[in-house]
Structures are given as C-alpha cells and as structure tokens.
Design a protein around this motif. Structure first.
Motif, PDB file in Angstrom:
ATOM      1  N   ALA A  34       3.800  24.779   4.649  1.00 32.05           N
ATOM      2  CA  ALA A  34       3.168  25.320   3.397  1.00 32.05           C
ATOM      3  C   ALA A  34       1.801  25.143   3.106  1.00 32.05           C
ATOM      4  N   ARG A  35       1.200  24.201   3.634  1.00 30.42           N
ATOM      5  CA  ARG A  35      -0.022  23.824   3.625  1.00 30.42           C
ATOM      6  C   ARG A  35      -0.429  23.633   2.209  1.00 30.42           C
ATOM      7  N   ALA A  36       0.544  22.881   1.608  1.00 27.12           N
ATOM      8  CA  ALA A  36       0.361  22.449   0.235  1.00 27.12           C
ATOM      9  C   ALA A  36       1.223  21.135  -0.131  1.00 27.12           C
ATOM     10  N   TRP A  37       1.070  20.656  -1.264  1.00 30.85           N
ATOM     11  CA  TRP A  37       1.705  19.324  -1.583  1.00 30.85           C
ATOM     12  C   TRP A  37       2.963  20.003  -2.724  1.00 30.85           C
ATOM     13  N   ARG A  41       3.081  14.213 -11.385  1.00 29.42           N
ATOM     14  CA  ARG A  41       3.840  14.917 -12.584  1.00 29.42           C
ATOM     15  C   ARG A  41       5.175  15.455 -11.463  1.00 29.42           C
ATOM     16  N   PHE A  42       6.196  14.793 -11.942  1.00 33.15           N
ATOM     17  CA  PHE A  42       7.376  15.309 -10.882  1.00 33.15           C
ATOM     18  C   PHE A  42       8.029  16.623 -12.034  1.00 33.15           C
ATOM     19  N   ARG A  43       7.564  17.701 -11.511  1.00 36.03           N
ATOM     20  CA  ARG A  43       8.460  18.970 -11.989  1.00 36.03           C
ATOM     21  C   ARG A  43       8.865  19.871 -10.873  1.00 36.03           C
ATOM     22  N   PRO A  44       9.674  20.741 -11.238  1.00 39.29           N
ATOM     23  CA  PRO A  44      10.416  21.441 -10.091  1.00 39.29           C
ATOM     24  C   PRO A  44       9.225  22.357  -9.308  1.00 39.29           C
ATOM     25  N   PRO A  45       8.994  22.130  -8.103  1.00 41.55           N
ATOM     26  CA  PRO A  45       7.799  22.767  -7.528  1.00 41.55           C
ATOM     27  C   PRO A  45       8.154  24.331  -7.023  1.00 41.55           C
ATOM     28  N   THR A  46       7.170  25.019  -6.858  1.00 39.64           N
ATOM     29  CA  THR A  46       7.195  26.355  -6.246  1.00 39.64           C
ATOM     30  C   THR A  46       7.776  26.494  -4.799  1.00 39.64           C
ATOM     31  N   PRO A  47       8.806  27.062  -4.806  1.00 39.14           N
ATOM     32  CA  PRO A  47       9.086  27.189  -3.270  1.00 39.14           C
ATOM     33  C   PRO A  47       8.137  27.569  -2.278  1.00 39.14           C
ATOM     34  N   PRO A  48       8.282  26.778  -1.094  1.00 40.48           N
ATOM     35  CA  PRO A  48       7.172  27.130  -0.301  1.00 40.48           C
ATOM     36  C   PRO A  48       7.177  28.377   0.393  1.00 40.48           C
ATOM     37  N   GLY A  49       8.213  29.141   0.493  1.00 38.56           N
ATOM     38  CA  GLY A  49       8.317  30.638   0.832  1.00 38.56           C
ATOM     39  C   GLY A  49       7.412  31.583   0.081  1.00 38.56           C
ATOM     40  N   ARG A  50       7.297  30.864  -1.382  1.00 41.00           N
ATOM     41  CA  ARG A  50       6.247  32.028  -2.049  1.00 41.00           C
ATOM     42  C   ARG A  50       4.842  31.730  -1.705  1.00 41.00           C
ATOM     43  N   VAL A  73      -2.614  13.852  -4.999  1.00 37.81           N
ATOM     44  CA  VAL A  73      -2.675  12.878  -6.114  1.00 37.81           C
ATOM     45  C   VAL A  73      -3.697  11.724  -5.812  1.00 37.81           C
ATOM     46  N   GLU A  74      -4.619  11.531  -6.520  1.00 43.27           N
ATOM     47  CA  GLU A  74      -5.657  10.457  -6.235  1.00 43.27           C
ATOM     48  C   GLU A  74      -4.999   8.956  -6.221  1.00 43.27           C
ATOM     49  N   PRO A 128       0.737  -1.268  -0.088  1.00 42.23           N
ATOM     50  CA  PRO A 128       0.118   0.109   0.150  1.00 42.23           C
ATOM     51  C   PRO A 128       0.650   1.256  -0.024  1.00 42.23           C
ATOM     52  N   GLY A 129       0.110   2.196  -0.343  1.00 42.57           N
ATOM     53  CA  GLY A 129       0.957   3.470  -0.308  1.00 42.57           C
ATOM     54  C   GLY A 129      -0.027   4.572  -0.769  1.00 42.57           C
ATOM     55  N   THR A 130       0.465   6.003  -0.435  1.00 46.03           N
ATOM     56  CA  THR A 130      -0.201   7.056  -1.085  1.00 46.03           C
ATOM     57  C   THR A 130       0.699   7.720  -1.894  1.00 46.03           C
ATOM     58  N   PRO A 131       0.296   7.804  -2.883  1.00 46.85           N
ATOM     59  CA  PRO A 131       0.885   8.349  -4.386  1.00 46.85           C
ATOM     60  C   PRO A 131       1.593   9.693  -3.917  1.00 46.85           C
ATOM     61  N   ALA A 132       0.981  10.636  -3.510  1.00 44.49           N
ATOM     62  CA  ALA A 132       1.233  12.085  -3.225  1.00 44.49           C
ATOM     63  C   ALA A 132       2.621  12.083  -2.256  1.00 44.49           C
ATOM     64  N   TYR A 133       2.820  11.125  -1.584  1.00 44.64           N
ATOM     65  CA  TYR A 133       4.021  10.685  -0.654  1.00 44.64           C
ATOM     66  C   TYR A 133       5.089   9.841  -1.212  1.00 44.64           C
ATOM     67  N   LEU A 134       4.762   9.502  -2.354  1.00 44.14           N
ATOM     68  CA  LEU A 134       5.892   8.351  -2.847  1.00 44.14           C
ATOM     69  C   LEU A 134       6.880   8.903  -3.791  1.00 44.14           C
ATOM     70  N   ALA A 135       8.199   8.803  -3.510  1.00 45.68           N
ATOM     71  CA  ALA A 135       9.269   9.333  -4.292  1.00 45.68           C
ATOM     72  C   ALA A 135       9.277   8.746  -5.691  1.00 45.68           C
ATOM     73  N   PRO A 136       9.607   9.778  -6.603  1.00 46.87           N
ATOM     74  CA  PRO A 136       9.521   9.284  -8.026  1.00 46.87           C
ATOM     75  C   PRO A 136      10.351   7.858  -8.271  1.00 46.87           C
ATOM     76  N   GLU A 137      11.346   7.700  -7.416  1.00 51.32           N
ATOM     77  CA  GLU A 137      11.951   6.268  -7.669  1.00 51.32           C
ATOM     78  C   GLU A 137      11.301   5.085  -7.470  1.00 51.32           C
TER      79      GLU A 137
END
Length: 562
Positions: free
Chosen positions: A460-463, A475-484, A468-469, A426-435
């Motif tokens: 940051a109150r964000a993923w 989709r692993f793209r560079p995220p927006t820095p949480p400081g923004r 991800v359902e 089992p696993g939660t996709p939003a928390y799984l590393a790309p590898e």
C-alpha cells in the motif's frame, strides 16, 4: 532447524612396552553417561611414569584413575580446569611425599588429559607427553614439553606430577568441530615420529583404534626405545551451540568505540561503512586470511550498556548458528584466539534493503514473492520460539538472484535467555504492536504485527497507523483499508493486510504460518492481466457524481423544452 545433536566421540588407544622390560605408560578413556557428559564432559588421559624411578607405573596409573574418579565428584559450576586442579593437586602432594620414601623413591609421572565438554576440549598438561589437534589435514601441537632444552638433558623433566610439591597444570581450551581428531602421545611415539609423519598417519582416517595402533607400530618400527602409547579421539557429533557457551566466549572481549572505514581489525579490512545506527556501526570488510567478503557489526558503548551489548551479539551469533533457513541471515564464528574485541561477523549479502527497494514501485507479483519469503523467514524463527522484535524493511535484504535474508537478530527474544534491560530494548515505534507499549516484551503476535506493517508498506506504500518518530507513540485507530489506497489490490490481500495489523491481538492470524498459507493461497489464484478499469470501479463516488450531474442537466433540458 539444525539438529540439536549430542556429544559423540569415538575413541581408540594402544600402548606397547617396546624394548623396555615393563610398560610404565598408562592411558584411560572414560566416555561417561549422558548426564555426566553434559555436566562435566568426557575424559581421556595419558601418563608416562618417569623411567628409572621406582613406582613409575603406579604413579602413572593412579594419576589417570584419580582424575577420572574425582572429576565427576566436583561441582560442574567451577569448570573443567578448576575441577581437575582440585582433584590432581592432593594427588601431586601425595606423590611428591611418596617420592621421598624408599619404596617409591623419586616417583613421578607425566600427565596429559583432555576433558571434552560441550563444543570445547580442555587440555590439562604437565611433563613431556603431548596433546595434538588434527583438522582439515593439518596437525597442531597443543602442549609444551616441560623438559630441559639442551640436547643432552632433553630426557630430564623439570615439571611433572610428583616433581614439584605444588602442582602447576597447564590449561588451554580449543573450540571443536565435527570430524576433528584429538591425539595424546607418550614420548615413545613423538620422540621417534616427526609431526609430519604423525599428520600423514592421522590423515588415513581409519577407525581410532586402528590409527592409534598404526602410530604405535610406526614409532616402534622407527626405532623407539621407550614405551609407546597413543590415545585417539574422533569427534563424531557435537551438541548444538548454546547461549552460555557463546556468552562465555564474548565475556572476555573488551568493548571499544567503533572503528572507521579503512582500519583493520584482527585481519579484517574495513572497506566501506554500510550503516551507522543508533546502537551499532556496520561495515563491509574483507577477511585478509581467506579473501572472503563479510559484514562486521561493532557496538556503540556510549549508547548501549555493556551488558546489553554482549547480550545482543551473543543472541545474533546463537540465532545465526541455530536457524536453518534460506531466508534468515547466518553468522560466522571467529576463533577465540583471533578475536580481540567485541564484534559480530556475517556473510556479506549483495543486494539492497527492502527499504531502499520501496523507493521504486513494486508490482503485485514481485511484492507477493517478497512477502511470502519474508513470512517464511519469520515462521522459521517462531518454530524455534525465537521472536525477532525488529521486523521492518531496513532489516530485510533482497538479493540479486531473487533471494531474501531477514537480518539484524541482535534484539531477538530467545527462550531461557536473559532479557535486556528495558531501557535498552531498541525498536521502531511505527512497527511496534499496541501491546508492546503496555509492557509486552514481544511475542509471536507482536512479530506478526511488525510483519503486517512491513507488508502494508510493500503493497500500500503507507503505514497503517502513520509514520511515527522515534520516542513517539502512534495513535491506534482503525486504519483505512489499503485497497482504498491502492486500487489494484485484490480483496483477499486487502483482508490479509487488515487482519495482520489488528489492534486487538485476538483478531490477528493465529500464527504467521496461517498468514503464510493465506498469502500462498491467494497468490495461486489466477488473475487477469491489468487492462481498462471502468470509472465505477476505480472511483465509485466520482462515477455517481458524474451520473447525478448528467441527470440534472437532462432534467433542465426537458423542462426547458416543454
């Protein structure tokens, strides 16, 4: 980490002929080498030659020596009971045959032995010598006398070594705890001393040698007319619980559909349903034997294969017993004789999950305290080469006193332990590393990634890569820095969060201890109390837009003035 430990047993024994002309009892203790203890265990045995028969002493001594000499020649894969049966059955046949000869007419002997292997004692018994278990001031008889029940015939055995042509050894096993005492007695002791008197003598807690002597002396003083013998073993230390022993306990348990609130299972009253997940159902329950509040988890066999269900519960029990950390959930071992189906029991932790807490704003100070405790929990697991593999806010309990517990260790990856079937992980996709989507079954880097995503949600109150359902892939793209996203995050924390969820594992922290040091180091930096933040810092783009507009207006006014 709890100490690994080795099996350590202190032994003592005493045997006296009493009012008999000779002593037909024989006792022996073989402590064994470290290798022998691991493979076969250590042995203690007591035999009482049948009185009035020729060769009673010979039968008793040969029985004990045969077990000790032969047990260690057997394969360790068949278990102590089968090994003892293999060794003692030929001896029993020989003794039965010798009992028909003039030189050893009717020779027979009682026989009671203890084989201590791992964290269990195996009791092997035939006749009317006895085995006892003393724990927490209470004495329990482990054997049943194979003698006639009529008062005038209680001295007559119907089962013993040499009486029957085919050996029937009683066998049972009991879980051990440190400070337990195990006792073997001949009928010259327990025939004269009540169980209550034996219990009081064992409660003296002197050395095994001294208390064995006290038992024999008390029996003779009470008028025993028989040989009196006692073997006493003190359990000083036990090996660490291993996966094989846990899995072996669970293998015998049936898997049933999860119960409903209000039912009672093995003396646990299910008071409230706490969660109903994809693979398990969790209840708050009351242990009616102790009055303690506990949490009980039941598998859902329709969705989790039988093999994976047993693996998951064995892992959770093993990790809970091995990891010594105030931030990792523990487990409660249930005696095998009580548990009738597969489930796991833990202490009930009052409080709320981190997921529930995130419904309300978390200030920076409280968030850092939570982050540091959670990272310490993960570090405690990694020190033992344990990979959690399901770190997320739902699996973090926040306690009313400010404590924290990382829970749900059923999918943890342990060294040298069988892996799940891939379809059952089992696993939660939003928390799984790309590898992990490329086949990595989980390592310290993937745990760090899941921890990083959890910290993103905390601060940051964000993923970082979006929510991800189930059964989807982010989709692993560079995220927006949480400081923004959250303007009051200090630069050092912004950097930690970005690095912990880096797409390339090589760009993350070397391990979670390095991440922990970064969090603790940043948390120690003094910060000014929040006050007015200029627009140029809160929103630089808007600030320069306003400045540009004012300059344009000033230019128009200047031109019109001319």
């Amino acid at each position: 980490m709890k100490p690994e430990g080795r099996l350590q047993v202190a032994a003592g024994f005493r045997s006296e002929r009493g009012h008999r002309p000779d002593n037909q009892d024989f006792a022996g203790v073989y402590e064994a080498s470290e290798t022998q203890r691991i493979r076969h265990g250590m042995v203690a045995a007591l035999a009482d030659g049948v009185g009035g028969a020729r060769g009673g002493r010979i039968a008793a001594e040969l029985a004990v020596r045969t077990l000790i000499d032969g047990l260690y020649e057997q394969p360790d894969t068949i278990g102590p009971a089968a090994a003892a049966q293999r060794v003692m059955a030929p001896f029993n046949s020989w003794l039965h045959a010798m009992g028909r000869t003039e030189s050893m007419a009717h020779a027979a002997t009682t026989f009671t032995a203890l084989v201590i292997k791992g964290r269990r004692a195996h009791v092997l018994h035939v006749g009317d010598s006895r085995a006892w278990h003393f724990r927490d001031g209470r004495l329990t008889l482990l054997t049943q006398d194979h003698a006639h029940s009529h008062p005038d015939r209680r001295h007559i055995l119907y089962r013993a070594l040499g009486i029957e042509e085919r050996l029937r050894l009683d066998h049972q096993q009991i879980p051990l705890a440190e400070h337990d005492r195990l006792l073997l007695t001949s009928d010259g002791v327990h025939g004269s001393l009540s169980a209550r008197r034996i219990e009081r003598l064992l409660a003296a807690r002197n050395s095994p040698e001294a208390d064995a002597a006290a038992l024999v002396e008390a029996a003779l003083a009470a008028g025993s007319q028989d040989n009196a013998s006692a073997v006493l073993l003190d359990i000083v230390a036990l090996p660490a619980i291993d996966h094989d022993s846990v899995a072996g306990d669970l293998a015998r348990l049936p898997i049933a559909d999860p119960p409903a609130q209000g039912e009672s299972i093995d003396g646990f009253r299910l008071d409230a349903q706490l969660a109903d997940g994809r693979y398990t159902r969790l209840f708050r329950a009351t242990d009616t034997l102790s009055g303690r509040s506990v949490a009980i988890k039941f598998p859902k066999p329709a969705l989790l294969s039988e093999g994976s269900a047993r693996l998951a519960f064995a892992r959770e029990m093993l990790v809970g017993s091995r990891v010594s950390s105030p931030f990792v959930a523990s487990t409660i071992a249930i005696p095998p004789e009580r548990q009738t189906r597969l489930y796991g029991v833990q202490p009930f932790y009052e409080g709320e999950t981190l997921e529930a807490r995130l419904a309300r704003p978390v200030d920076l100070k409280d968030g850092l305290a939570i982050a540091i405790k959670l990272t310490r929990a993960v570090a405690a697991l990694h020190r033992l080469d344990i990979i959690h593999r399901d770190i997320k806010p739902d699996n973090v309990m926040l306690l009313p006193d400010g404590g924290l517990k990382l829970i749900d260790l059923g999918v943890a990856r342990l060294p040298r332990v069988e892996e799940f079937e891939s379809c059952d992980i089992p696993g939660t996709p939003a928390y799984l590393a790309p590898e992990m989507f490329a086949g990595n079954p989980g390592d310290e880097g993937t745990d760090q990634f899941a921890l990083g995503v959890t910290l993103w949600r905390l601060f940051a109150r964000a993923w970082p890569y979006g929510e991800v359902e189930a059964f989807s892939r982010p989709r692993f793209r560079p995220p927006t820095p949480p400081g923004r996203i959250r303007s009051d995050l200090p630069a050092w924390l912004d950097s930690i969060l970005m690095r912990s969820v880096a797409i390339d594992p090589a760009e993350r922290f070397g391990d979670v201890v390095e991440l922990l040091r970064a969090l603790e180091g940043g948390a120690a930096v003094p910060r000014a109390a929040p006050g007015f933040v200029p627009l140029v810092e809160r929103d630089p783009v808007r600030f320069w837009q306003v400045v540009s507009l004012l300059l344009a207006l000033a230019l128009v006014v200047a031109l019109a003035w001319r």
